[in-house]
Design a protein around this motif. Sequence first.
Motif, mmCIF file in Angstrom:
data_model
loop_
_atom_site.group_PDB
_atom_site.id
_atom_site.type_symbol
_atom_site.label_atom_id
_atom_site.label_comp_id
_atom_site.label_asym_id
_atom_site.label_seq_id
_atom_site.Cartn_x
_atom_site.Cartn_y
_atom_site.Cartn_z
ATOM 1 N N ARG A 80 1.040 -1.647 -0.242
ATOM 2 C CA ARG A 80 -0.179 -0.401 0.201
ATOM 3 C C ARG A 80 0.911 1.656 0.255
ATOM 4 N NH1 ARG A 80 -4.869 -0.120 3.770
ATOM 5 N NH2 ARG A 80 -6.351 -1.402 3.131
ATOM 6 N N THR A 81 1.523 1.681 0.579
ATOM 7 C CA THR A 81 2.608 2.477 0.736
ATOM 8 C C THR A 81 3.467 2.609 -0.601
ATOM 9 O OG1 THR A 81 3.616 1.836 2.912
ATOM 10 C CG2 THR A 81 4.391 3.237 2.029
ATOM 11 N N ILE A 82 3.757 1.809 -1.075
ATOM 12 C CA ILE A 82 4.531 2.028 -2.364
ATOM 13 C C ILE A 82 3.390 2.376 -3.925
ATOM 14 C CG2 ILE A 82 5.991 0.420 -4.180
ATOM 15 C CD1 ILE A 82 6.575 -1.068 -1.718
ATOM 16 N N ALA A 83 2.171 1.992 -3.849
ATOM 17 C CA ALA A 83 1.293 2.380 -4.112
ATOM 18 C C ALA A 83 1.064 3.388 -4.072
ATOM 19 C CB ALA A 83 0.630 1.424 -4.146
ATOM 20 N N GLY A 84 1.146 3.772 -3.471
ATOM 21 C CA GLY A 84 0.573 5.664 -3.011
ATOM 22 C C GLY A 84 1.822 6.596 -3.485
ATOM 23 N N MET A 85 3.264 5.317 -3.431
ATOM 24 C CA MET A 85 4.271 6.544 -3.952
ATOM 25 C C MET A 85 4.073 6.450 -5.449
ATOM 26 S SD MET A 85 6.680 5.513 -1.803
ATOM 27 C CE MET A 85 6.845 5.938 0.364
ATOM 28 N N ILE A 86 3.598 5.961 -6.431
ATOM 29 C CA ILE A 86 2.876 5.215 -8.177
ATOM 30 C C ILE A 86 2.207 6.350 -8.200
ATOM 31 C CG2 ILE A 86 5.078 3.980 -7.904
ATOM 32 C CD1 ILE A 86 2.998 1.750 -8.256
ATOM 33 N N PRO A 87 2.221 6.548 -10.011
ATOM 34 C CA PRO A 87 1.199 7.258 -10.341
ATOM 35 C C PRO A 87 0.001 6.486 -10.079
ATOM 36 C CG PRO A 87 2.944 6.929 -11.965
ATOM 37 C CD PRO A 87 3.580 6.078 -10.885
ATOM 38 N N HIS A 88 -1.047 7.023 -9.970
ATOM 39 C CA HIS A 88 -2.657 6.519 -9.650
ATOM 40 C C HIS A 88 -3.400 6.410 -11.419
ATOM 41 C CE1 HIS A 88 -1.350 6.825 -5.648
ATOM 42 N NE2 HIS A 88 -1.525 8.493 -6.077
ATOM 43 N N ASN A 89 -2.541 5.482 -12.227
ATOM 44 C CA ASN A 89 -3.580 5.671 -13.058
ATOM 45 C C ASN A 89 -3.095 4.365 -14.206
ATOM 46 O OD1 ASN A 89 -0.529 6.019 -14.143
ATOM 47 N ND2 ASN A 89 -0.503 8.140 -14.769
ATOM 48 N N ARG A 90 -3.192 3.931 -15.543
ATOM 49 C CA ARG A 90 -3.353 2.632 -16.464
ATOM 50 C C ARG A 90 -1.362 2.470 -16.588
ATOM 51 N NH1 ARG A 90 -5.777 3.753 -21.589
ATOM 52 N NH2 ARG A 90 -5.688 5.538 -21.168
ATOM 53 N N LEU A 91 -0.825 3.209 -16.079
ATOM 54 C CA LEU A 91 1.227 3.210 -16.275
ATOM 55 C C LEU A 91 1.109 2.772 -14.381
ATOM 56 C CD1 LEU A 91 3.404 3.626 -17.867
ATOM 57 C CD2 LEU A 91 3.308 5.996 -16.656
ATOM 58 N N GLY A 92 0.972 3.452 -13.701
ATOM 59 C CA GLY A 92 0.835 2.494 -12.371
ATOM 60 C C GLY A 92 0.965 1.403 -11.619
#
Length: 142
Positions: A103-115
Motif C-alpha cells: 500500500r505504501t509503494i502504491a501511494g508513491m507511484i502514479p494513480h493511473n494505468r501506467l501505475g
Amino acid sequence: MKTIFAKKNEVQHEWYLIDASGKTLGRVAAKAASVLRGKHKPSYTPNSLCGDCVVIINADKIQVTGNKADDKLYRHYTGFVGGLKSYSFNELIKRHPEDPLRRTIAGMIPHNRLGRQMLGNLKVYAGSEHPHVAQNPKPLEV
C-alpha cells in the motif's frame, strides 16, 4: 540538445531484490517506488514503462518509527452502509504481512494505468523465500 524517449522494445528490465528485515517502511518503499518508475536510469521517460522489477522479501519484519505501530490506521471501505474497516499497523502485519508495504509503494507511484502496470512489477513476500530465483535478482541496498 535532443530529448531521449525510451521505446518499449529498447528498454531492458532488470530484477532487484530488497531485504526489508529491520528496515524502515518509508525508506524501503521510496527506494522500491523509484526503481519501479525507472528514475535510476538515464533513459527515464515519465510516460512509459521503463522501470525494473522489484522483489521484496521479509516484509513481515519491516519496522516503523515512533508510535506508528499502534497509531497508524489503514482503512478499507466495503461499499456498504457501516462498512468502513480500519486496522492498525500491528493488526494488518499479523493478518496480511505484505499489505502495508504494498500500500505504501502504491501511494508513491502514479494513480493511473501506467501505475497499475508498475505495480505488476512489484513482488512482495512475507518470508525469505521467493519463486524468482531464475531471474537472478541483484541485491539492492536501502
